[in-house]
Write an enzyme that holds these catalytic residues in place. Structure first.
Site, short mmCIF file in Angstrom:
data_model
loop_
_atom_site.label_atom_id
_atom_site.label_comp_id
_atom_site.label_asym_id
_atom_site.label_seq_id
_atom_site.Cartn_x
_atom_site.Cartn_y
_atom_site.Cartn_z
N LEU A 51 0.86 -1.17 0.00
CA LEU A 51 0.00 0.00 0.00
C LEU A 51 0.90 1.22 0.00
CD1 LEU A 51 -2.69 -0.88 2.72
CD2 LEU A 51 -2.96 -1.00 0.24
N ASP A 52 0.46 2.29 -0.65
CA ASP A 52 1.21 3.54 -0.59
C ASP A 52 1.38 3.96 0.86
OD1 ASP A 52 1.19 3.60 -3.35
OD2 ASP A 52 -0.43 5.08 -3.49
N MET A 53 2.47 4.68 1.12
CA MET A 53 2.76 5.13 2.47
C MET A 53 1.57 5.89 3.08
SD MET A 53 5.91 7.58 3.64
CE MET A 53 6.12 8.16 5.33
N THR A 78 -1.57 5.63 2.36
CA THR A 78 -2.81 4.84 2.39
C THR A 78 -2.84 3.94 3.62
OG1 THR A 78 -2.84 4.82 -0.02
CG2 THR A 78 -4.22 3.21 1.09
#
Length: 212
Positions: A53-55, A57
């Site tokens: 997951l993106d940082m 998110t």
């Protein structure tokens, strides 16, 4: 930094709830070594990365325990047998699609001079996102959406919603100054995860309520 939560653990896999602001894997530089995978491996030595997951998110993320489980889960993700849904709050009042679910089919390419940003470009990778409206907020001029990525490109949901001119609130990479100041974090959360257990074959469903 809030600690992660373990929602499920067995001999094969872990299901985790990642807080916003924590990297999934280490980045470049000494200041980017604290990450979810590193923290998890301090408790589960054989934990292995399957997806990210993106940082910015938050939400549900799976890790494998052992090489065999990692291979099996990687294959499940590659063949789109794992289904993920997200909740996001975007700027503006996004009109509902004609049918219950809308479909965004726009190719995504790394914007090399401005990396890690991505852009919509005909030369990019095929990228597809399903979306539907959950709620409008006429006062705040925002829309709460449920999103289901069909493909799994980096920043896909964020880039696709920017392309609709409804960026996710709090998005420092793809938002506008107005949408950025409406939230103190990216309002994107991985809220539902469906997969088949790689050993037992059991259908598994996990959920996590958005903290916004």
């Amino acid at each position: 930094m809030p600690e992660f939560n373990v929602l499920h653990a067995d001999a094969t896999l872990l299901v985790l709830d990642k807080p916003a602001g924590l990297l999934s894997v280490p980045g470049k530089g000494e200041d980017k070594q604290d990450c979810l995978s590193g923290r998890v491996q301090q408790r589960f030595a054989d934990a292995r990365v399957v997806h990210r997951l993106d940082m910015a998110t938050s939400g549900l993320l799976v890790m494998a325990l052992g090489a065999a489980a990692q291979r099996s889960l990687n294959a499940a993700f590659a063949s789109r047998q794992v289904h993920k849904r997200y909740v996001a709050v975007v700027a503006g009042l996004l009109a509902p699609p004609v049918t219950e679910w809308g479909f965004i089919d726009l190719p995504i390419l790394l914007d090399w001079p401005n990396r890690p940003r991505r852009i919509i470009d005909p030369q990019g990778q095929p990228s597809c996102t399903c979306w539907r409206v959950l709620k409008h907020d006429p006062t705040g001029q925002t829309t709460r959406l449920e999103l289901e990525p069909v493909t799994g490109r980096s920043h896909q949901l964020r880039v696709h919603l920017q392309a609709l001119q409804h960026p996710i609130l709090g998005d420092a990479l793809y938002g506008t100054p107005a949408s950025l100041v409406k939230a103190n974090r990216l309002l994107l959360h991985a809220t539902r995860l469906e997969l088949t257990h790689p050993v037992s074959g059991q259908a598994m469903v996990f959920s996590s309520e958005p903290p916004f």
